[in-house]
Design an enzyme around this catalytic site. Structure first.
Site, PDB file in Angstrom:
ATOM      1  N   ASP A  43       1.122  -1.306   0.084  1.00 24.74           N
ATOM      2  CA  ASP A  43      -0.175   0.335  -0.004  1.00 24.74           C
ATOM      3  C   ASP A  43       0.825   1.098   0.415  1.00 24.74           C
ATOM      4  OD1 ASP A  43       0.692  -0.410   2.244  1.00 24.74           O
ATOM      5  OD2 ASP A  43      -0.903  -0.304   3.957  1.00 24.74           O
ATOM      6  N   SER A  44       2.437   1.324  -0.274  1.00 26.64           N
ATOM      7  CA  SER A  44       3.295   2.107  -0.260  1.00 26.64           C
ATOM      8  C   SER A  44       2.543   2.889  -2.008  1.00 26.64           C
ATOM      9  CB  SER A  44       4.780   1.531   0.425  1.00 26.64           C
ATOM     10  OG  SER A  44       4.705   0.676  -0.842  1.00 26.64           O
ATOM     11  N   ASP A  82      -0.839  -6.022  -0.550  1.00 21.97           N
ATOM     12  CA  ASP A  82      -1.394  -5.406   0.910  1.00 21.97           C
ATOM     13  C   ASP A  82      -2.995  -4.907   0.665  1.00 21.97           C
ATOM     14  OD1 ASP A  82       0.772  -5.142   2.596  1.00 21.97           O
ATOM     15  OD2 ASP A  82       1.259  -2.963   1.660  1.00 21.97           O
ATOM     16  N   LYS A 111      -1.590  -9.135   2.455  1.00 21.17           N
ATOM     17  CA  LYS A 111      -0.644  -8.917   4.236  1.00 21.17           C
ATOM     18  C   LYS A 111      -1.952  -7.936   4.697  1.00 21.17           C
ATOM     19  CE  LYS A 111       2.875  -6.452   3.213  1.00 21.17           C
ATOM     20  NZ  LYS A 111       2.501  -5.439   4.391  1.00 21.17           N
ATOM     21  N   GLU A 113      -2.094  -5.634   8.066  1.00 17.57           N
ATOM     22  CA  GLU A 113      -0.863  -5.306   9.322  1.00 17.57           C
ATOM     23  C   GLU A 113      -1.695  -5.565  10.894  1.00 17.57           C
ATOM     24  OE1 GLU A 113       0.658  -1.650   6.895  1.00 17.57           O
ATOM     25  OE2 GLU A 113      -0.797  -0.991   9.081  1.00 17.57           O
ATOM     26  N   GLU A 180       8.349  -5.434  10.633  1.00 23.55           N
ATOM     27  CA  GLU A 180       9.837  -3.646  10.724  1.00 23.55           C
ATOM     28  C   GLU A 180       9.975  -2.661  11.544  1.00 23.55           C
ATOM     29  OE1 GLU A 180       7.981   0.229   7.360  1.00 23.55           O
ATOM     30  OE2 GLU A 180       6.816  -1.014   7.719  1.00 23.55           O
TER      31      GLU A 180
END
Length: 263
Positions: A43-44, A82, A111, A113, A180
């Site tokens: 999502d970056s 993501d 993925k 979080e 991270e």
């Protein structure tokens, strides 16, 4: 890698897993040709490609489009996509719909979080046949709650909370984790005790592998220099020079040359 089963095999053999992000077909193709094990459609992309200030601006439409592009560029690689901001916090049905859309666009796995508050979602996705990668430590979607982009797990309590979440994520069925921006010793301890591989970014050298944002390792943004990134190219310099040479050639009537003119 062509399947998530190879993550466990690499971890068991102590072969480091190499991941990078990719957001388009061209760079995904380069990653595949370079022998990268797996690509992450992070999502970056909201920041790197679309110019937003944080990842919370990534949308499902954005993630689906970029996932499809990456899959076309790397048809044989594991592609992890993501789940964007809050996609896995709206309940199991909404999470399955979001993850399903990414898989249909070409993702091998998704993925997400964190763990707390959506344990049932992780288990439900895995039970529905959708491979899940976890993400702990600095979780960018929670940047406002974390107080910015900073190292996580410094205190004993914070470190134990991250270790507990890692164990819980593994128990819920994730096939791998991203760690991270956590202290190297903490990342090493988590990697050693987990039955699934922990992929590091800013987490030291003793994780089961590494992942970097592709524009960072290519040096495409001269103003962004996080300590944990090694630049493998001066991409910004190469691009800038090429564009300046092109502009000079056009203005001097040196481009196109006779051999470049279609008859």
């Amino acid at each position: 890698m062509k399947s998530i089963l190879e993550f466990s095999a690499a971890h068991a053999a102590r072969r480091p897993i190499v991941m990078t992000t990719a957001y388009d077909a061209l760079l995904a193709r380069h990653a595949a040709r370079a022998g990268i094990d797996a690509v992450l459609v992070g999502d970056s992309v909201a920041m790197v490609v679309h110019g937003f200030p944080s990842t919370v601006h990534a949308t499902m439409e954005m993630m689906v489009a970029h996932t499809a592009a990456v899959r076309r560029g790397a048809p044989d690689l594991v592609v992890v996509a993501d789940l964007p901001f809050l996609a896995h916090r709206r309940g199991r049905e909404a999470a399955v719909a979001a993850a399903g859309a990414l898989v249909q666009a070409g993702a091998t796995a998704v993925k997400l979080e964190g763990v707390a508050g959506h344990e049932d979602v992780i288990a439900h996705l895995v039970g529905s046949g959708i491979p899940v990668m976890g993400h702990l430590g600095l979780t960018p979607q929670s940047v406002h709650q974390l107080g910015g982009y900073r190292l996580q797990g410094r205190s004993a309590d914070e470190a134990e909370a991250i270790r507990a979440d890692a164990r819980r994520a593994a128990a819920l069925g994730v096939f791998a984790l991203v760690l991270e921006c956590v202290p190297a010793a903490l990342a090493a301890a988590i990697t050693a005790e987990l039955p699934v591989p922990a992929i590091g970014i800013g987490a030291g050298a003793e994780t089961a592998g590494q992942v970097l944002v592709i524009s960072d390792l290519l040096g495409l943004d001269p103003d962004f220099r996080p300590r944990f990134v090694r630049r493998y190219a001066d991409g910004a310099g190469v691009v800038q020079e090429a564009l300046e040479r092109y502009a000079r050639d056009v203005r001097a009537a040196h481009f196109p040359a006779a051999a470049e003119v279609l008859a």
